[in-house]
Design a protein around this motif. Sequence first.
Motif, short mmCIF file in Angstrom:
data_model
loop_
_atom_site.label_atom_id
_atom_site.label_comp_id
_atom_site.label_asym_id
_atom_site.label_seq_id
_atom_site.Cartn_x
_atom_site.Cartn_y
_atom_site.Cartn_z
N THR A 193 -41.54 75.06 36.15
CA THR A 193 -42.53 74.15 36.44
C THR A 193 -42.84 74.00 35.08
N SER A 194 -43.40 72.63 35.71
CA SER A 194 -44.05 71.74 34.71
C SER A 194 -45.63 71.82 34.60
N GLU A 195 -46.29 72.32 35.30
CA GLU A 195 -47.80 73.00 34.37
C GLU A 195 -48.26 73.99 34.50
N SER A 196 -49.32 73.92 33.07
CA SER A 196 -49.73 74.89 32.42
C SER A 196 -50.54 75.83 32.88
N PRO A 222 -47.37 77.10 41.57
CA PRO A 222 -47.89 76.10 41.47
C PRO A 222 -47.29 74.72 42.27
N LYS A 223 -48.28 73.18 42.30
CA LYS A 223 -48.27 72.63 43.54
C LYS A 223 -46.72 71.80 43.11
N ASP A 224 -45.36 71.17 41.92
CA ASP A 224 -45.01 71.24 41.69
C ASP A 224 -43.43 72.33 42.27
#
Length: 370
Positions: free
Chosen positions: A18-21, A279-281
Amino acid sequence: MAATTETVSLPYVQAPETSESLDWADLVTLDLAKFDQPGGKQELAEEFSRSIEEVGFFYLKNHGLSKEDIDTQFAIGKSVLSLTDEEKLPFRAALEAGDYNGWKPAGTRDLIPGVKDNFEIYNIPKFIPEHANRPHPEIVKEYIETIERFSKHIHEQIVKKLLVIFSIALGLDDEEWFLKKHRYEKTSGDHLRYMKYYKRTEEENEKLGGVWLKGHSDMGSLTLLFRQPVAALQVLAKDGTWKWVRPQTDAITVNIADALQFLTNGYLKSSIHRVVAPPKDQAHIDRLGVLYMVRIEDDTELLPIEESPVLRERGLLGQETLSSDGRPVTAGEWVKQRIIKNLANTSTDKGDNEETEVEIFKGVKVKYYD
């Protein structure tokens, strides 16, 4: 439904991270390369002792398995769980009898009214005579020697070293104390697990509050999770908040389970963890996992280790967990009853982080968290 034949496709390609924090847990990494170095076992025991003050989760590197070894198991797991339900049905686990070996279908229990669990499992028990005649799908039989080598490496080169480290951390004179209760040739529930969580719709996630598997502990001694890049695992931190467990390149994620908590009266914490919507991605990805479940010998009485000066200094002896008939619970009884109870256990209406106690065996309870 016509049966289809699935083949193993190599090299296996993991999903991107994921690229989310996210709020990641700060976990200790143990380096098994130190184990055979002068003073290395003692150093690892000290590092382990510091790690368990928090959540009972840690990472393990230099474990002796290559990326190719691990990816091959993911490829086999993908193939096994991609078989049709018709093909897997002859290998269904006898869950109602407390046996988790074989296939556990998705949707065996309600999480909330109208929404069932979304994960399926295929468990392969350890390679000892009592399991020699267990039937498996053709894809498993084709790769059974590869699976056996992988499983035995985990026991011989990873688990045994960890058990020695635990004995040292508890101040035991006998470094093999735990080894003598985790003998590979003896009856216990050790198994290699292929596990897949299927993606959910936004509507389902909203109904579940994003929680796919509520907070729980594992029922054996240890759980080893091989690198899983789809973020969904969370651990309950010391401050009562849920932290994400980050996948580490070339490292195994390890968590302590119930048997070690019983044996140390809570000094080794059976970590509370849960699975949530990614996460969304990553929400569109089915989450495939490869795990190894370590279980102490079935006839072991789950009583605090009297020989441990560490437990004595902390006042953790003389507080036995006994069943309602006044006798100690054995490891085999505990695992069997937890499997049976899990089939019936559903979510409650309690809020996030709130405890629910479920009686597992003759008055002995375990905590779950929504």
